[in-house]
Motif scaffolding. Structure first.
Motif, PDB file in Angstrom:
ATOM      1  N   ARG A 111     -93.884 -12.363  32.940  1.00  0.00           N
ATOM      2  CA  ARG A 111     -94.194 -13.589  31.942  1.00  0.00           C
ATOM      3  C   ARG A 111     -94.235 -14.730  32.875  1.00  0.00           C
ATOM      4  N   GLY A 112     -93.677 -14.769  33.989  1.00  0.00           N
ATOM      5  CA  GLY A 112     -93.454 -16.077  35.046  1.00  0.00           C
ATOM      6  C   GLY A 112     -94.811 -16.290  35.239  1.00  0.00           C
ATOM      7  N   ILE A 113     -95.649 -15.069  35.966  1.00  0.00           N
ATOM      8  CA  ILE A 113     -96.790 -15.416  36.539  1.00  0.00           C
ATOM      9  C   ILE A 113     -97.977 -14.782  35.660  1.00  0.00           C
ATOM     10  N   LEU A 150     -92.363 -17.901  25.485  1.00  0.00           N
ATOM     11  CA  LEU A 150     -93.219 -19.013  24.909  1.00  0.00           C
ATOM     12  C   LEU A 150     -92.680 -19.734  23.698  1.00  0.00           C
ATOM     13  N   ARG A 151     -91.835 -19.302  22.854  1.00  0.00           N
ATOM     14  CA  ARG A 151     -90.940 -19.973  21.865  1.00  0.00           C
ATOM     15  C   ARG A 151     -89.843 -20.820  22.560  1.00  0.00           C
ATOM     16  N   SER A 152     -89.418 -20.275  23.553  1.00  0.00           N
ATOM     17  CA  SER A 152     -88.077 -20.782  23.982  1.00  0.00           C
ATOM     18  C   SER A 152     -88.406 -21.826  25.163  1.00  0.00           C
ATOM     19  N   GLY A 153     -89.342 -21.309  26.045  1.00  0.00           N
ATOM     20  CA  GLY A 153     -89.871 -22.137  26.965  1.00  0.00           C
ATOM     21  C   GLY A 153     -88.815 -21.920  28.298  1.00  0.00           C
ATOM     22  N   ASN A 154     -88.174 -20.676  28.253  1.00  0.00           N
ATOM     23  CA  ASN A 154     -86.876 -20.486  28.975  1.00  0.00           C
ATOM     24  C   ASN A 154     -87.058 -19.100  29.755  1.00  0.00           C
ATOM     25  N   LEU A 155     -87.489 -18.967  30.910  1.00  0.00           N
ATOM     26  CA  LEU A 155     -87.652 -17.522  31.625  1.00  0.00           C
ATOM     27  C   LEU A 155     -86.464 -17.030  31.675  1.00  0.00           C
ATOM     28  N   TRP A 156     -85.398 -17.866  32.192  1.00  0.00           N
ATOM     29  CA  TRP A 156     -84.116 -17.154  32.164  1.00  0.00           C
ATOM     30  C   TRP A 156     -83.467 -16.126  30.852  1.00  0.00           C
ATOM     31  N   ILE A 157     -83.748 -16.762  29.806  1.00  0.00           N
ATOM     32  CA  ILE A 157     -83.463 -16.016  28.548  1.00  0.00           C
ATOM     33  C   ILE A 157     -84.013 -14.767  28.579  1.00  0.00           C
ATOM     34  N   CYS A 158     -85.469 -14.819  29.068  1.00  0.00           N
ATOM     35  CA  CYS A 158     -86.059 -13.295  29.007  1.00  0.00           C
ATOM     36  C   CYS A 158     -85.423 -12.264  30.082  1.00  0.00           C
ATOM     37  N   LEU A 197     -88.964 -21.365  36.747  1.00  0.00           N
ATOM     38  CA  LEU A 197     -87.532 -20.925  36.947  1.00  0.00           C
ATOM     39  C   LEU A 197     -86.360 -22.008  36.665  1.00  0.00           C
ATOM     40  N   ARG A 198     -87.081 -23.364  36.482  1.00  0.00           N
ATOM     41  CA  ARG A 198     -86.227 -24.492  36.433  1.00  0.00           C
ATOM     42  C   ARG A 198     -86.389 -25.015  35.176  1.00  0.00           C
ATOM     43  N   LYS A 199     -87.210 -24.723  34.488  1.00  0.00           N
ATOM     44  CA  LYS A 199     -87.463 -25.232  32.970  1.00  0.00           C
ATOM     45  C   LYS A 199     -86.285 -24.426  32.265  1.00  0.00           C
ATOM     46  N   THR A 200     -85.665 -25.170  31.337  1.00  0.00           N
ATOM     47  CA  THR A 200     -84.609 -24.727  30.340  1.00  0.00           C
ATOM     48  C   THR A 200     -85.333 -24.780  28.948  1.00  0.00           C
ATOM     49  N   GLY A 201     -86.553 -25.485  28.672  1.00  0.00           N
ATOM     50  CA  GLY A 201     -87.379 -25.547  27.426  1.00  0.00           C
ATOM     51  C   GLY A 201     -86.416 -25.960  26.132  1.00  0.00           C
ATOM     52  N   VAL A 202     -86.165 -25.007  25.091  1.00  0.00           N
ATOM     53  CA  VAL A 202     -85.380 -25.533  23.994  1.00  0.00           C
ATOM     54  C   VAL A 202     -83.868 -25.322  24.146  1.00  0.00           C
ATOM     55  N   GLY A 203     -83.402 -25.117  25.408  1.00  0.00           N
ATOM     56  CA  GLY A 203     -82.072 -24.809  25.938  1.00  0.00           C
ATOM     57  C   GLY A 203     -81.661 -23.370  25.455  1.00  0.00           C
ATOM     58  N   PHE A 204     -80.521 -22.921  26.179  1.00  0.00           N
ATOM     59  CA  PHE A 204     -80.149 -21.532  26.334  1.00  0.00           C
ATOM     60  C   PHE A 204     -79.669 -21.027  24.874  1.00  0.00           C
ATOM     61  N   LEU A 205     -78.935 -21.978  24.192  1.00  0.00           N
ATOM     62  CA  LEU A 205     -78.393 -21.894  22.893  1.00  0.00           C
ATOM     63  C   LEU A 205     -79.320 -21.151  21.837  1.00  0.00           C
ATOM     64  N   ARG A 206     -80.184 -22.308  21.882  1.00  0.00           N
ATOM     65  CA  ARG A 206     -81.604 -21.902  20.812  1.00  0.00           C
ATOM     66  C   ARG A 206     -82.135 -20.873  21.420  1.00  0.00           C
TER      67      ARG A 206
END
Length: 372
Positions: free
Chosen positions: A137-139, A202-210, A72-81
């Motif tokens: 997805r998170g777990i 998995l491609r974005s590394g951002n759970l918040w996007i999902c 929940l803290r990782k933003t991965g490639v970022g929100f825009l991407r």
């Protein structure tokens, strides 16, 4: 606890994933049943909201218990991407929402839930998206991906298996009065959506996007009841038929294949090994080209209102391309301009249609206009 779980055989980890999901469903039904029994609340979305609050505690607690709270803290490639990666679903959400608005306008129905009811609906959809994404997805997906081999085959296995569990988790909706056939159709749709959400995550590394996209999918799909008060959640799910499946299977399957093509699976494997994927200028140019096409489609379809989805995704892509290749990127500039134009046209058409359709649908009003 995560290390202990990952030290178990694969079959045991799969069982744990199923149990975590099953407990989630049991708790939701128990909280929902308690809310129904001990309160006088009749609104299905309010009852669902109460149930979602209850399972949110379980979902977040389980996230910490399994050691995946960092998701929940990782933003991965970022929100825009990240939103561009999930661009198909972003466009789909916009399309569904616009279609629902048009359908309600054409029907001449002026019934709208109260402001409080709409707020409950919005919050409920957000909680549904958050809870299901945290659990699935998170777990569950993370557990499977960490336990299986970090190869293309292992990643695909984790995605497919977690998505099948996600789809099957919708079958118990029959307990709420949904016909079995509709519940099975929803389960199949949810399985494909699960693959899409897993690919985006998995491609974005951002759970918040999902979480956000999931909430928007549910929001658009249930607008008729959640915003306009036409039936309830059970009615909406119960209306699913084979026709829905015929449309949605190819609609969702194609982006699944695109998002999980061989080269992108390799990127997922590299990202999971800790490597930072830096987009090349060539990729920036490709994104710009795709965005330009989307921008043009946004203008063309904007005159019927549906260009908003194309325009929005085109805009996201154009900005991404500019960040990847800030200099000598005329295609991205053209994509930016066309996407904005498409969005503006679509917005104007949507507003105009929302005002005109009720008038055009009222025969008496038309007659009075013609007689003037």
């Amino acid at each position: 606890m995560k290390n202990k779980i990952l030290g178990l055989p694969k079959a045991a980890v799969i069982v744990i994933g199923i149990v975590i999901t099953a407990l989630f469903l049991v708790l939701m039904n128990l909280v929902g049943a308690a809310a129904t029994h001990f309160t006088t609340i009749m609104d299905s979305y309010t009852l669902q909201f109460i149930a979602e609050i209850g399972v949110a505690v379980y979902a977040i607690g389980m996230l910490f218990l399994t050691g995946y709270q960092q998701s929940l803290r990782k933003t991965g490639v970022g929100f825009l991407r990240g939103f561009y990666t999930g661009g198909f679903m972003v466009g789909y959400c916009v399309y569904v929402a616009v279609a629902q608005l048009f359908l309600q306008s054409v029907s001449g129905s002026d019934g709208v839930r109260s402001a409080g009811g709409i707020m409950i609906y919005i919050l409920t959809m957000f909680l549904v998206g958050m809870n299901e994404e945290v659990i699935m997805r998170g777990i569950v997906l993370n557990l499977f991906a960490d336990r299986f081999s970090n190869t293309r085959r292992g990643v695909l296995a984790a995605i497919i298996l977690s998505s099948v569990i996600f789809g099957a988790a919708h079958i118990p909706n029959v307990l709420s009065g949904v016909p079995l056939s509709s519940a099975l159709i929803q389960a199949l749709q949810a399985t494909l959506l699960g693959v899409l959400f897993a690919a985006i995550y998995l491609r974005s590394g951002n759970l918040w996007i999902c979480i956000i996209i999931h909430a928007l999918v549910d929001f658009g799909g249930l607008m008729a009841s959640g915003i306009f008060g036409n039936g309830d959640m059970t009615d909406m799910i119960g209306s699913l038929s084979v026709l829905n499946l015929v449309v949605t299977v190819p609609l969702f399957l194609v982006p699944c294949i695109v998002l999980l093509r061989r080269s992108k699976l390799d990127e997922i494997v590299e990202m999971r090994e800790g490597e930072i994927i830096i987009p090349s200028e060539r990729e920036g140019e490709n994104i710009a080209t795709v965005s330009l096409v989307l921008g043009i489609l946004g203008i063309v379809t904007g005159f019927v209102g549906y260009g908003a989805g194309f325009g929005l995704v085109g805009l996201l892509g154009a900005i991404c391309s500019k960040k990847i290749k800030p200099q000598q990127n005329g295609t991205a500039t053209a994509a930016l301009v066309t996407s904005i134009i498409g969005l503006v046209i679509a917005a104007l058409v949507i507003v105009a249609m929302l005002f005109l359709m009720p008038v055009l649908g009222d025969v008496s009003t038309l007659e009075s206009i013609m007689n003037q």
